[in-house]
Write an enzyme that holds these catalytic residues in place. Sequence first.
Site, PDB file in Angstrom:
ATOM      1  N   GLU A  86       0.844  -1.197   0.000  1.00 31.35           N
ATOM      2  CA  GLU A  86       0.000   0.000   0.000  1.00 31.35           C
ATOM      3  C   GLU A  86       0.875   1.240   0.000  1.00 31.35           C
ATOM      4  O   GLU A  86       1.919   1.274   0.655  1.00 31.35           O
ATOM      5  CB  GLU A  86      -0.903   0.030   1.229  1.00 31.35           C
ATOM      6  CG  GLU A  86      -2.379  -0.159   0.953  1.00 31.35           C
ATOM      7  CD  GLU A  86      -2.994   0.933   0.076  1.00 31.35           C
ATOM      8  OE1 GLU A  86      -2.489   2.073   0.081  1.00 31.35           O
ATOM      9  OE2 GLU A  86      -3.971   0.630  -0.618  1.00 31.35           O
ATOM     10  N   ASP A 124       5.437   2.080  -3.060  1.00 30.67           N
ATOM     11  CA  ASP A 124       4.810   2.511  -4.304  1.00 30.67           C
ATOM     12  C   ASP A 124       4.785   1.364  -5.302  1.00 30.67           C
ATOM     13  O   ASP A 124       5.812   0.727  -5.560  1.00 30.67           O
ATOM     14  CB  ASP A 124       5.600   3.696  -4.875  1.00 30.67           C
ATOM     15  CG  ASP A 124       4.860   4.420  -5.987  1.00 30.67           C
ATOM     16  OD1 ASP A 124       4.023   3.799  -6.674  1.00 30.67           O
ATOM     17  OD2 ASP A 124       5.126   5.620  -6.166  1.00 30.67           O
ATOM     18  N   ASP A 163      -7.405   2.460  -8.714  1.00 33.77           N
ATOM     19  CA  ASP A 163      -7.889   3.765  -9.173  1.00 33.77           C
ATOM     20  C   ASP A 163      -8.017   3.740 -10.693  1.00 33.77           C
ATOM     21  O   ASP A 163      -7.048   3.439 -11.395  1.00 33.77           O
ATOM     22  CB  ASP A 163      -6.894   4.846  -8.746  1.00 33.77           C
ATOM     23  CG  ASP A 163      -7.441   6.257  -8.923  1.00 33.77           C
ATOM     24  OD1 ASP A 163      -8.214   6.481  -9.874  1.00 33.77           O
ATOM     25  OD2 ASP A 163      -7.074   7.134  -8.122  1.00 33.77           O
ATOM     26  N   LYS A 191      -9.373   9.938 -16.888  1.00 29.80           N
ATOM     27  CA  LYS A 191      -8.976  10.875 -17.932  1.00 29.80           C
ATOM     28  C   LYS A 191      -7.860  10.276 -18.785  1.00 29.80           C
ATOM     29  O   LYS A 191      -6.913   9.692 -18.264  1.00 29.80           O
ATOM     30  CB  LYS A 191      -8.525  12.200 -17.318  1.00 29.80           C
ATOM     31  CG  LYS A 191      -9.645  12.943 -16.598  1.00 29.80           C
ATOM     32  CD  LYS A 191      -9.173  14.272 -16.044  1.00 29.80           C
ATOM     33  CE  LYS A 191     -10.327  14.988 -15.337  1.00 29.80           C
ATOM     34  NZ  LYS A 191      -9.894  16.292 -14.768  1.00 29.80           N
ATOM     35  N   ASP A 196     -14.825  -2.637 -10.724  1.00 30.26           N
ATOM     36  CA  ASP A 196     -16.239  -2.364 -10.999  1.00 30.26           C
ATOM     37  C   ASP A 196     -16.368  -1.332 -12.115  1.00 30.26           C
ATOM     38  O   ASP A 196     -17.479  -0.982 -12.512  1.00 30.26           O
ATOM     39  CB  ASP A 196     -16.922  -1.830  -9.739  1.00 30.26           C
ATOM     40  CG  ASP A 196     -16.361  -0.478  -9.315  1.00 30.26           C
ATOM     41  OD1 ASP A 196     -15.126  -0.352  -9.226  1.00 30.26           O
ATOM     42  OD2 ASP A 196     -17.146   0.458  -9.083  1.00 30.26           O
ATOM     43  N   TYR A 208     -14.600  -2.966  -0.482  1.00 23.80           N
ATOM     44  CA  TYR A 208     -15.378  -2.235  -1.467  1.00 23.80           C
ATOM     45  C   TYR A 208     -16.244  -3.174  -2.293  1.00 23.80           C
ATOM     46  O   TYR A 208     -17.417  -2.889  -2.547  1.00 23.80           O
ATOM     47  CB  TYR A 208     -14.441  -1.447  -2.381  1.00 23.80           C
ATOM     48  CG  TYR A 208     -15.161  -0.715  -3.489  1.00 23.80           C
ATOM     49  CD1 TYR A 208     -15.754   0.520  -3.249  1.00 23.80           C
ATOM     50  CD2 TYR A 208     -15.261  -1.268  -4.759  1.00 23.80           C
ATOM     51  CE1 TYR A 208     -16.438   1.186  -4.257  1.00 23.80           C
ATOM     52  CE2 TYR A 208     -15.944  -0.610  -5.773  1.00 23.80           C
ATOM     53  CZ  TYR A 208     -16.525   0.610  -5.516  1.00 23.80           C
ATOM     54  OH  TYR A 208     -17.214   1.258  -6.513  1.00 23.80           O
ATOM     55  N   GLU A 209     -15.668  -4.285  -2.712  1.00 24.04           N
ATOM     56  CA  GLU A 209     -16.402  -5.258  -3.525  1.00 24.04           C
ATOM     57  C   GLU A 209     -17.641  -5.757  -2.800  1.00 24.04           C
ATOM     58  O   GLU A 209     -18.718  -5.885  -3.391  1.00 24.04           O
ATOM     59  CB  GLU A 209     -15.491  -6.429  -3.861  1.00 24.04           C
ATOM     60  CG  GLU A 209     -16.144  -7.532  -4.682  1.00 24.04           C
ATOM     61  CD  GLU A 209     -15.177  -8.671  -4.963  1.00 24.04           C
ATOM     62  OE1 GLU A 209     -15.599  -9.633  -5.633  1.00 24.04           O
ATOM     63  OE2 GLU A 209     -14.011  -8.595  -4.538  1.00 24.04           O
TER      64      GLU A 209
END
Length: 212
Positions: free
Chosen positions: A69, A96, A118, A122, A154, A194-195
Amino acid sequence: MRLRNKSWAAPLIAAHPEYISVRPVGMTGRWQTKFDQARPLFLEVGSGKGKFITEMAQAHPDQNFIALEIQDVAIAYILRKQVELQLPNLQLVLGDGADLTDYFAPGEVAGVFLNFSDPWPKTRHEKRRLTYKHFLAQYQAIMAKDGVLQFKTDNQGLFEFSLVSMNNFGMQFDLVALDLHHDDRVVGNVETEYEHKFSAKGGRIYELVARF
């Protein structure tokens, strides 16, 4: 999503070097020494609060896992779980995902997990997506020849980009799932925080499983 600062995070990280490494440039080729015994090593890049990686470590005691992370608060949440669970096959890295070849030796990793990265929607930011060709080259460099890359999202746009990016990189697909939670081919799926929340509301999850 960046988490709010927590005053307890930095002291917790400093207090437990037995479980967490901070930007561990000197560990290439030596990760098995961090575990109680040598096992196939799997890496999750972007582990969030750690539901997925801790449950994977519990479900697969015959494998070693590393949670990586970039956010210190997020890794501290995982560390707090690990201090409680003391899983012998789980280590944490604050670092990283763009520096993997500094952290791991060629062929050191048996598989890589990318969960709900993420999407950087854009076009000018596509080089930041964790399935961009630069990142794929890093995964290939650190993974064993038979290693597997598992990617879940997702975001349909990121999924489509990733499918094309991996195909253009010459990868072979073991699985392309357009609705993971309703795909009979998928067995033993372990969810992220999150899932679990997103799918409970009826959201669709996409998955790619591929090899170099």
